[in-house]
Design an enzyme around this catalytic site. Structure first.
Site, PDB file in Angstrom:
ATOM      1  N   SER A  69       0.793  -1.239   0.000  1.00 37.07           N
ATOM      2  CA  SER A  69       0.000   0.000   0.000  1.00 37.07           C
ATOM      3  C   SER A  69       0.824   1.286   0.000  1.00 37.07           C
ATOM      4  O   SER A  69       0.299   2.347  -0.313  1.00 37.07           O
ATOM      5  CB  SER A  69      -0.980   0.022   1.172  1.00 37.07           C
ATOM      6  OG  SER A  69      -0.322   0.296   2.385  1.00 37.07           O
TER       7      SER A  69
ATOM      8  N   LYS B 241       0.599   4.769   6.625  1.00 37.09           N
ATOM      9  CA  LYS B 241      -0.076   5.620   5.644  1.00 37.09           C
ATOM     10  C   LYS B 241       0.502   7.029   5.711  1.00 37.09           C
ATOM     11  O   LYS B 241       1.220   7.395   6.625  1.00 37.09           O
ATOM     12  CB  LYS B 241      -1.585   5.697   5.917  1.00 37.09           C
ATOM     13  CG  LYS B 241      -2.305   4.363   5.957  1.00 37.09           C
ATOM     14  CD  LYS B 241      -2.375   3.680   4.617  1.00 37.09           C
ATOM     15  CE  LYS B 241      -3.034   2.307   4.721  1.00 37.09           C
ATOM     16  NZ  LYS B 241      -2.913   1.521   3.517  1.00 37.09           N
TER      17      LYS B 241
END
Length: 196
Positions: A42, A85
Site C-alpha cells: 500500500s 499511511k
C-alpha cells in the site's frame, strides 16, 4: 566457599545488567521509539514489504501532526493491526476527488511520489466530485500506492488518537537506510486551511 560467593556476585551483576537493559528497552519501546516492519504494497514506491522502520512515539508530543507525515496507526477495522499511511488531510480540511486527482482546500495536490492516479471506489467513504470536510480530532490518511491501498477513501477519516507514531527512519534494507522526509511543501504541511 569464596569461589561460590564470587560466582553468585558475578551472576547477580549479570542479572542486574539484564534487568536494567530490559527496563530501558521497555521504556524506550512503550514511550519513545518502536521498530516496525512494512507489510503489503500500500505504500509503494515509498516503502516496500519487509522495509524496517523506526516509529517515533515522541514526535507528536512535541509538535502537531502535519500533512505529508508518514504515520503508523491502528486500523479502524481491527485495532490489533497497524497500518502505515501518509497524512493527507487535517481537521477542518476540505478534500475533493476528481478524475484521479486530489484537491486539498481547493488546490490540486501535487504528489510527485505517486506512481498512479487516485481512484475512488463504489461504496467507499469518498465519492467522485463530492467534497468532504475532515471532522475535529480526525485525519484523512492514504497509502502512496493508491490503487492498492485500503485507507480513508474506503473507511473514512480516522481519530488522531489511533496514531501510534511518526515514521522517521528506515534502517533496512541497507541500500535505503536514512531519514524519512515529509515531501509536502513547507507551507502545506501545517494546519493552515482555506476552503473550496
Amino acid at each position: 566457599m569464596e569461589l561460590i560467593k564470587q560466582g553468585l556476585e558475578f551472576v547477580m551483576d549479570i542479572l542486574e545488567t539484564i534487568v536494567f537493559v530490559g527496563s530501558l528497552f521497555i521504556v524506550l519501546y512503550l514511550f519513545i521509539l518502536q521498530p516496525s516492519m512494512v507489510k503489503g504494497p500500500s505504500m509503494e514506491p515509498t516503502f516496500y514489504t519487509d522495509d524496517h522502520i523506526f516509529v517515533s512515539k515522541l514526535t507528536y508530543k512535541l509538535r502537531p501532526i502535519q500533512r505529508g507525515d508518514v504515520v503508523v496507526t491502528h486500523s479502524p477495522r481491527n485495532p490489533d493491526i497497524e497500518l502505515i499511511k501518509r497524512v493527507i488531510g487535517l481537521p477542518g480540511d476540505k478534500l475533493l476527488f476528481r478524475e484521479g486527482s486530489v484537491y486539498l482546500n481547493g488546490m490540486l495536490l501535487q504528489e510527485k511520489y505517486l506512481a498512479d492516479d487516485t481512484p475512488v471506489w463504489d461504496g467507499g467513504y469518498v465519492k467522485e466530485d463530492q467534497a468532504i470536510t475532515i471532522p475535529p480530532e480526525s485525519l484523512f490518511i492514504m497509502g502512496d500506492n493508491r490503487p492498492r491501498s485500503s485507507d480513508s477513501r474506503e473507511f473514512g477519516p480516522i481519530p488522531t488518537s489511533s496514531v501510534v507514531g511518526h515514521v522517521f527512519f528506515r534502517y533496512y534494507p541497507p541500500s535505503k537506510i536514512g531519514t524519512i522526509k515529509n515531501t509536502f511543501p513547507a507551507g502545506l504541511q501545517a494546519l493552515f486551511s482555506f476552503y473550496i
